[in-house]
Every structure is written in structure tokens, then in C-alpha cells.
Scaffold this motif. Sequence first.
Motif, PDB file in Angstrom:
ATOM      1  N   ASN A 719       0.676  -1.164  -0.015  1.00 43.25           N
ATOM      2  CA  ASN A 719      -0.082  -0.237  -0.094  1.00 43.25           C
ATOM      3  C   ASN A 719       0.744   1.168   0.035  1.00 43.25           C
ATOM      4  OD1 ASN A 719      -2.675  -0.674  -0.231  1.00 43.25           O
ATOM      5  ND2 ASN A 719      -2.840  -1.554   1.955  1.00 43.25           N
ATOM      6  N   LYS A 720       1.748   1.185  -1.062  1.00 41.84           N
ATOM      7  CA  LYS A 720       2.681   2.532  -0.998  1.00 41.84           C
ATOM      8  C   LYS A 720       1.923   3.718  -1.598  1.00 41.84           C
ATOM      9  CE  LYS A 720       6.462  -0.351  -2.092  1.00 41.84           C
ATOM     10  NZ  LYS A 720       7.663  -0.573  -3.130  1.00 41.84           N
ATOM     11  N   PRO A 721       2.223   4.866  -1.177  1.00 37.33           N
ATOM     12  CA  PRO A 721       1.516   6.139  -1.743  1.00 37.33           C
ATOM     13  C   PRO A 721       2.265   6.411  -3.347  1.00 37.33           C
ATOM     14  CG  PRO A 721       3.380   6.806  -0.401  1.00 37.33           C
ATOM     15  CD  PRO A 721       3.320   5.083  -0.163  1.00 37.33           C
ATOM     16  N   ILE A 722       3.085   5.819  -3.642  1.00 43.08           N
ATOM     17  CA  ILE A 722       3.576   6.354  -4.937  1.00 43.08           C
ATOM     18  C   ILE A 722       4.210   4.914  -5.445  1.00 43.08           C
ATOM     19  CG2 ILE A 722       5.147   7.522  -6.562  1.00 43.08           C
ATOM     20  CD1 ILE A 722       4.946   9.455  -4.505  1.00 43.08           C
ATOM     21  N   TYR A 723       3.665   4.580  -6.669  1.00 43.92           N
ATOM     22  CA  TYR A 723       4.303   3.277  -7.459  1.00 43.92           C
ATOM     23  C   TYR A 723       4.797   3.849  -8.864  1.00 43.92           C
ATOM     24  CZ  TYR A 723       1.516   0.524  -4.249  1.00 43.92           C
ATOM     25  OH  TYR A 723       0.979  -0.320  -3.269  1.00 43.92           O
ATOM     26  N   SER A 724       6.385   3.471  -8.761  1.00 48.91           N
ATOM     27  CA  SER A 724       6.937   3.907  -9.930  1.00 48.91           C
ATOM     28  C   SER A 724       6.472   2.855 -11.154  1.00 48.91           C
ATOM     29  CB  SER A 724       8.341   3.511  -9.658  1.00 48.91           C
ATOM     30  OG  SER A 724       9.163   3.992 -10.931  1.00 48.91           O
ATOM     31  N   LEU A 725       6.508   3.547 -12.344  1.00 48.10           N
ATOM     32  CA  LEU A 725       6.199   2.769 -13.588  1.00 48.10           C
ATOM     33  C   LEU A 725       7.190   1.574 -13.924  1.00 48.10           C
ATOM     34  CD1 LEU A 725       5.065   5.709 -15.888  1.00 48.10           C
ATOM     35  CD2 LEU A 725       3.575   4.137 -14.632  1.00 48.10           C
ATOM     36  N   ARG A 726       8.257   1.746 -13.240  1.00 47.78           N
ATOM     37  CA  ARG A 726       9.248   0.622 -13.594  1.00 47.78           C
ATOM     38  C   ARG A 726       9.502  -0.327 -12.439  1.00 47.78           C
ATOM     39  NH1 ARG A 726      12.849   1.778 -17.821  1.00 47.78           N
ATOM     40  NH2 ARG A 726      12.742   3.872 -18.583  1.00 47.78           N
ATOM     41  N   GLU A 727       8.553  -0.257 -11.596  1.00 55.13           N
ATOM     42  CA  GLU A 727       8.698  -1.059 -10.345  1.00 55.13           C
ATOM     43  C   GLU A 727       7.817  -2.482 -10.759  1.00 55.13           C
ATOM     44  OE1 GLU A 727       7.440  -1.107  -5.478  1.00 55.13           O
ATOM     45  OE2 GLU A 727       7.283   0.699  -6.835  1.00 55.13           O
ATOM     46  N   VAL A 728       8.640  -3.685 -10.755  1.00 59.37           N
ATOM     47  CA  VAL A 728       7.876  -4.652 -11.101  1.00 59.37           C
ATOM     48  C   VAL A 728       7.710  -5.877  -9.809  1.00 59.37           C
ATOM     49  CG1 VAL A 728       8.258  -6.765 -12.480  1.00 59.37           C
ATOM     50  CG2 VAL A 728       9.159  -4.749 -13.296  1.00 59.37           C
ATOM     51  N   PRO A 729       6.443  -6.278  -9.873  1.00 60.20           N
ATOM     52  CA  PRO A 729       6.035  -7.112  -8.423  1.00 60.20           C
ATOM     53  C   PRO A 729       6.991  -8.372  -8.558  1.00 60.20           C
ATOM     54  CG  PRO A 729       4.213  -6.694  -9.752  1.00 60.20           C
ATOM     55  CD  PRO A 729       5.294  -6.191 -10.513  1.00 60.20           C
ATOM     56  N   THR A 730       7.532  -8.885  -7.275  1.00 60.32           N
ATOM     57  CA  THR A 730       8.375  -9.851  -7.214  1.00 60.32           C
ATOM     58  C   THR A 730       7.784 -11.231  -6.312  1.00 60.32           C
ATOM     59  OG1 THR A 730       9.269  -8.912  -5.470  1.00 60.32           O
ATOM     60  CG2 THR A 730      10.206  -8.565  -7.408  1.00 60.32           C
ATOM     61  N   ASP A 731       6.650 -11.164  -5.820  1.00 64.83           N
ATOM     62  CA  ASP A 731       6.083 -12.381  -5.220  1.00 64.83           C
ATOM     63  C   ASP A 731       4.595 -12.205  -5.061  1.00 64.83           C
ATOM     64  OD1 ASP A 731       5.551 -10.195  -3.547  1.00 64.83           O
ATOM     65  OD2 ASP A 731       6.709 -10.701  -1.852  1.00 64.83           O
ATOM     66  N   ILE A 732       3.823 -13.172  -4.530  1.00 59.36           N
ATOM     67  CA  ILE A 732       2.458 -13.284  -4.747  1.00 59.36           C
ATOM     68  C   ILE A 732       1.846 -11.998  -3.856  1.00 59.36           C
ATOM     69  CG2 ILE A 732       0.483 -14.554  -3.917  1.00 59.36           C
ATOM     70  CD1 ILE A 732       2.284 -15.744  -6.237  1.00 59.36           C
ATOM     71  N   THR A 733       2.215 -11.544  -2.892  1.00 54.46           N
ATOM     72  CA  THR A 733       1.665 -10.254  -2.161  1.00 54.46           C
ATOM     73  C   THR A 733       1.656  -8.992  -3.088  1.00 54.46           C
ATOM     74  OG1 THR A 733       2.673 -11.142  -0.105  1.00 54.46           O
ATOM     75  CG2 THR A 733       2.111  -9.013  -0.160  1.00 54.46           C
ATOM     76  N   ASP A 734       2.957  -9.017  -3.931  1.00 50.72           N
ATOM     77  CA  ASP A 734       2.738  -7.739  -4.747  1.00 50.72           C
ATOM     78  C   ASP A 734       1.847  -7.676  -5.886  1.00 50.72           C
ATOM     79  OD1 ASP A 734       4.950  -6.725  -3.363  1.00 50.72           O
ATOM     80  OD2 ASP A 734       6.625  -7.432  -4.698  1.00 50.72           O
ATOM     81  N   ILE A 735       1.557  -9.226  -6.363  1.00 46.89           N
ATOM     82  CA  ILE A 735       0.410  -9.353  -7.304  1.00 46.89           C
ATOM     83  C   ILE A 735      -0.945  -9.069  -6.711  1.00 46.89           C
ATOM     84  CG2 ILE A 735      -0.782 -11.171  -8.562  1.00 46.89           C
ATOM     85  CD1 ILE A 735       1.798 -10.216 -10.077  1.00 46.89           C
ATOM     86  N   ILE A 736      -1.028  -9.227  -5.531  1.00 49.02           N
ATOM     87  CA  ILE A 736      -2.380  -8.955  -4.824  1.00 49.02           C
ATOM     88  C   ILE A 736      -2.421  -7.401  -4.697  1.00 49.02           C
ATOM     89  CG2 ILE A 736      -3.624  -9.305  -2.812  1.00 49.02           C
ATOM     90  CD1 ILE A 736      -2.563 -12.068  -2.483  1.00 49.02           C
ATOM     91  N   ASP A 737      -1.499  -6.862  -4.494  1.00 48.09           N
ATOM     92  CA  ASP A 737      -1.251  -5.557  -4.079  1.00 48.09           C
ATOM     93  C   ASP A 737      -1.457  -4.560  -5.341  1.00 48.09           C
ATOM     94  OD1 ASP A 737      -1.150  -2.934  -2.271  1.00 48.09           O
ATOM     95  OD2 ASP A 737       0.814  -2.876  -3.486  1.00 48.09           O
ATOM     96  N   ARG A 738      -1.014  -5.082  -6.479  1.00 46.60           N
ATOM     97  CA  ARG A 738      -0.921  -4.292  -7.755  1.00 46.60           C
ATOM     98  C   ARG A 738      -2.027  -4.532  -8.589  1.00 46.60           C
ATOM     99  NH1 ARG A 738       4.042  -2.248  -8.972  1.00 46.60           N
ATOM    100  NH2 ARG A 738       2.957  -0.980 -10.654  1.00 46.60           N
ATOM    101  N   LEU A 739      -2.817  -5.933  -8.745  1.00 46.51           N
ATOM    102  CA  LEU A 739      -3.635  -6.187  -9.539  1.00 46.51           C
ATOM    103  C   LEU A 739      -5.105  -6.434  -8.957  1.00 46.51           C
ATOM    104  CD1 LEU A 739      -1.732  -8.720 -11.824  1.00 46.51           C
ATOM    105  CD2 LEU A 739      -2.097  -6.282 -12.199  1.00 46.51           C
ATOM    106  N   ILE A 740      -5.155  -6.744  -7.819  1.00 49.56           N
ATOM    107  CA  ILE A 740      -6.370  -7.227  -7.117  1.00 49.56           C
ATOM    108  C   ILE A 740      -7.042  -5.980  -6.245  1.00 49.56           C
ATOM    109  CG2 ILE A 740      -7.661  -8.884  -5.766  1.00 49.56           C
ATOM    110  CD1 ILE A 740      -5.617 -10.758  -6.538  1.00 49.56           C
TER     111      ILE A 740
END
Length: 763
Positions: A719-740
Motif C-alpha cells: 500500500n505505497k503512496p507512490i508506485y513507479s512505472l518501472r517497479e515490477v512485482p516479485t512475489d504473490i503479495t505484490d501481485i495482490i497489491d498491484r492487480l487485485i
Amino acid sequence: YREMMLALKNVMMVVVESLINKFEEDQIHHKELDSKTKRERQSGYYTDNCSDSDSSFNQSYTFMSQEQLQLLVERLDPIQPKEVRQEALQTLCCAPPSDILNSESWPNLRKHLTTSLSDPDATFSEKILRFYAKTFSSSPFNMTREVYTSLARHLELYFLSGEYSLRISAGLDVSNTDINRLLKKVRLLNEYQKEAPSSWIRHPEKYMEEVVESTLSLLTVKHEPNHPASPDFLSPVYFLALLDIKAVWFKKWTHAYYSRAVVFRLLEKKYKSLCDSIRIMAMYFNSPVKFCLLLINPSKTLKHEAIAEKWIFRFLCDKPNFSYTGPELQFIYFVHSLCLLGRLLIYKQGRNLFPVQLKNKKGSVSITDLLVLFIRLIYYSPSYPKTALAAHTDNYSPASLVMEILQVFCDQTGCAAECLYTDAVIDALLHPVQSLLSGTEVYINCLETTLIDVADILARIAAVDDGLSLLLYGENEKTAKDDSPTAVQVIIQFTKKLLHDDISLLSGSKNFPVVKGAFIFVCRQMYRTCEGLQMLIPYGLHESIGEAWKKASLLSERVPTPVTGADSTSRISLESKNVLLWEETLLDALLNFSATPKGLFLLHSTGAMNDCVNFMFSSLSKKLQTNDYEEFGNRVIVTQMATTPTGAVALQSSGFIKALVTELWALLECGKDDVRITQPKCTPVDPIDQSCQKSFLSLTNFLTYPAVFELLSKQDLPNKPIYSLREVPTDITDIIDRLIILNSEAKIHSLFSYEQSHIFGLR
């Protein structure tokens, strides 16, 4: 109008008269050339004596009427003088074959040509063969079949005549003029046999039946049983084997059902009984049986090995050979018969010809007996130098030929079920293994190569459910004896002894690791199923493989430092490669235990879980192909591992999950750089984009309850306030945070394909 017709008539008369005069001049000129050719031949300038060397260029055709053809037939009668027949034969070679074959005089002409083929003067047979060759190359099958049957009939009569007296024991001198002429005739026959199947399907079946029947009639020529030279008779099959040792003609004849049905029908019905009710195939089988029986006896094997190796090596050499001894002829005949029998057993109609009655012997030979002989031939066939085969495209060693046949049988489901899936065949395959286990003396040439071949066939059998059931329980489960070990028990015990280096005859051999890997692979084919694993558990095979892997990993860590000198460096490098290859083989064997839940538990008990997962991830990264006999790949093993917490943690620590998530993100957000965009991408209407389907299935198969609990428990969303366009998820938690859970504007604006990515996450 009347004047015009008269003028046209006068012109036509002049033209016709001119054509007739021109034709007569051409005939006179042709006779002059013919006489000139005769003078050159008599003077020694004409040296072309090859039956099929005449070029189709620079030839002139003479169109003949029916009266001229009838006169030509009369002049070719054997009672005519030699000069008259030679002149008529020269005229025949210049005429179009289609006109001759379609004429009313062809039946009589064919009789004269068949008779002239036996003329002592080689000139007649050479010209007739040249005419036959030209006919085969330029005429349709419905015409050439009569020429073929004529040539086959001539050869059949020649072999049955009193003037033919060749014997196997006397050998064969190819440089002899008479034998050379005979080989030319058989070669022309064989060339037509190979080409005819490409065209006979377009003609009535009776035409093909004539060709097949004339061929079988020729190949079954032999003396009466009470004839003094009957056992030593050099039959036509020997000459055919010299020219077509691997029986390519029979392979082409049986390739299509249209011709195969006719061949097998004639073999079974019309040629069923030959000399005391012996089937036609017994004639082919008689010589291989003698050869096999000679080699099967261990006491005689060592005695005859030097002789057999000598003539096999001579046959394999690339030097011109103008004479063949009796044993060499027998070997060539044996190879031809072996290839023919291997092709015969592939088809059900061919298998129906068995059992075969042996000549002058009581009893019969079944398919099982034949395969047992084939397998024993692998064990006892003489060894040969590897360098002798390196320069050859075809391998004529008996063991290699038998292996090719057995491998084809394994690939044919129906053939394997009828031929290979019997206790007798499995016992024959396991004979050297049981001998090594019991410590008895083994009379086998090239023991390592033999064991590798046996393991290859056993692995192919175990790859099929019916074959695996045969190895586990035997041919008949209800009548299986408790005191006799099953095939799986013998294989496991032998594999464990190999892993413990407990086979003295193999210790120190260069191919010893290859033998180990081959039998480990056989066991892999069995413990990949729950049923097979249940049979292997009491023997602790996983523990033996685990111990061998620990030793190999220690050896790989102790690779010595290279010293000065190219030879020592290359030797150390080769040793290190062999050690690493052996370690990977053992890791692969341990990894495949995870194909079943119980096997996954056994893998965990060996302590090699993390190393196996790292090895699997390395294989997936290199995109290595799965073995041909595997029904599943590494991705199925990933799903199985994800069902346990330990497996899920091992997958995460190996980097597999990171690679999977990175690949998924690249497909969703990045796309392909090499795709040229010519129009805006439309809104997807499919349930899921095809490019993401594979990654979606991999991710859903991985997310089992144990994996989700192990990887997501006590984990907070970024739940970051800012996400860079070059920031790539690396685990399942990041996928839930960025896509769901898209609960902020920053998450939405960080996605290039918001709708598609969010829908993918929700799915």
C-alpha cells in the motif's frame, strides 16, 4: 472450288511421297549405323557392357507397324541365325516400348525374350536388359508388370535348371562374368520392386498380385529335400540380400495397407505349405535360427567369436569386396532375414503367420520364441570395433539391428501387447541382470552396452500402463508365484547394487555411470505412479539415490585445481563434467519422486528438497525439453510440490515464484517490443488473453491452500503512496497489491493496461 481441291490433292501427294522417301532413307541410314556399330564392337572399340548405362539422350525411335512387329518377333525366334537375331534385337531397342507392349505380338515376343536371356552370348542378355530398363522407366505399371514377371520367371527357371550349381560353402566371386550377369538381372528386378509401390495403387489389384506372386515364387525356389545339394543351395534370396541387405523392397511393399493385404494373403494362403508343410517364412527363418543357436551356446560363443568378428568387421569395412565366403553370405542373408522378420511382426496379418514350422524339425517357433532369440542375440553377438561403424550410415551389427526392431515394437501399442508383454520376453531381458545378482558367470560380449540396451527396452515397456503392470505383477497376477521374484524386484535390487558399486564386473568401467543412469531411469518410469511407488517403498530406493547424490555432491566440491599442462587440464575438466552430470542425473531422479504425494514425502525425507527445486528451476530457465517417455513435465511437479508447506518455501527460495511473477507482469503490462502497432488495441472480449493463459494456469495451479498459507501468512500489503512505472512485482503479495486490491489512484495510474490487468487479477 474443284480446281482448288485438285491443287490441294496434288500437293498432298507430293508431300506424302516425300515423307515415304525420307523414311526409306532413314531406314537405310539406320542399317549403315548398325553395321558400323557391329564392326566397332568386333574391333574392340565398343566397351559399354552395363545393362542400364544406356542414356536416354541421343536416341532415335523407329515407329513400326503391326506387320513389322510380327516380322520382328519371327526374327527373334531362338531358331533363327545369330546375326538375324542381333539385328532384330537392335531394332527392338530403337522402338518405343509402349508400342511393343501394346501390340498383338507381345505375348510371343515376351517368350522369345525370356528364352534369349539364357543365351550363352552376353550380347543378347545385355540388350534385353537394356530394353527392360527402358521399359521400366518410361511405361506405366500395367505394362511393366508383364516385363517384370517375364524377368522373374526367367530367373526362377535358371535357378531350377541344371546349369546352376552355385553353393553357399563355395562362396561367391562377383567378378565372375556369369555371376555378374546374374547380379545385373537381380538388381534390375530389385530396382523395380522399390519403385513399383509408388504407382500400383492406381491400377487394378490383380496387376499388383501378379508382381507379388511372381516375386514370392522366385524367392521360394529350392531343391527337393532329398536332393544332395539341397542344404547348401545358394537360393535367389542370397542374391537379393547382396543388393538390398536391409530388405527395403519389403518395407515399401508392406507400408500401405493396399499392398500389405495382398502380400500377407498370398503368404498365408497360396504359399502356406512348401515342402512338408513349411511356411514360406520358415525359409527366411531357417538360417537365422542356426546362426542364433550357434551364438546362444556360451561354450561355442567364445570359440567362434574371433571368426565371427573377423568376417563381420570385413563386411563393415569400406573396402571394395569382389568375393564373399560362405560365412559372409550367411551373415548377409541373416541381416536381410532379420530386417524382413522385424517388418513382418509389426502388422497383425504378419503375426498371424506364426507359429512357423521349422524345416526337418519337430515343433514350431512362436513369436515369443523368436523374440527370445532376438534378445539373446543382443547378448551373444560378437563385439565389433566402434571405429568400423563410425564412417557408415547403416549399422549391420546383429545387436544394433535387433535393438532397432525392439524399439519399433515398443512404439507400436498393438504390436508391443502381443509380442513384448510376456513373462518369457521379460525373463530374457533380465537374464544378464539376474546373472550379475546371483554372481554366476556371464558369457556376454560388451556387458555395459548390453545392459544399457536392456534398460532402454525396459524403460520403453514401463512407460506404458500395460507394460508397467507386466513388470509389477507379471503376465498373470492370479497365477504368479510368491517365491519367484517379479521383474520390478529384480530391477530394484540390481539398481541398488549399482548405486552401492557392488557389481565387481562393472566397477572401474568408463560406462558405469551410464549404466547406473539407465537403470535409475527404468525405476523412474515405475515410481512415477502410485502403484509403482508402492512396490518400491520397501526397498528404500530413495535412500540409496539420496546417499549416492550426497557422495556426488561432495566429489563435485572437491574438483582439483588445474595445474600447468594442457593434458592434465583437459583431463580434470572432463572428470568434473562427468561428476556434475552424474549429480544432475541423481537430482533429476530424486525430483521425480514428487510426482506422487507419497513420493514427495520420501523426497522430503532425503533432505534434498531444496537442491531438487533449484535443479528444476535451472532446467526450466534453460527451457530443456521433457523426455519422450514422460507423461508430465516439471510444471506438474511444481503443482505437486505446492501442496506442501516445505515445497512452497523451497519454490520461493529457489526464485521460481519471482520468475513466474516477472513473466506474468511482462505479458500484462509490457507486451512485446517487436510487435509493430498499426492500430489501437481493441478492448479484450475473451475470458482471458491467450498470451497470459499459460502464466494464469501456472499461477492458479501453484496457489494451493498450503502454499497460500505459507507464503501469505503474517504478510502485510505494501500500500505505497507512490508506485513507479518501472517497479515490477516479485512475489504473490505484490501481485495482490498491484492487480487485485486497487484501492488508490497511485495503483491505478501505475498500470498501463488497467482494465485488462485488473480483470486478470480478479479472475
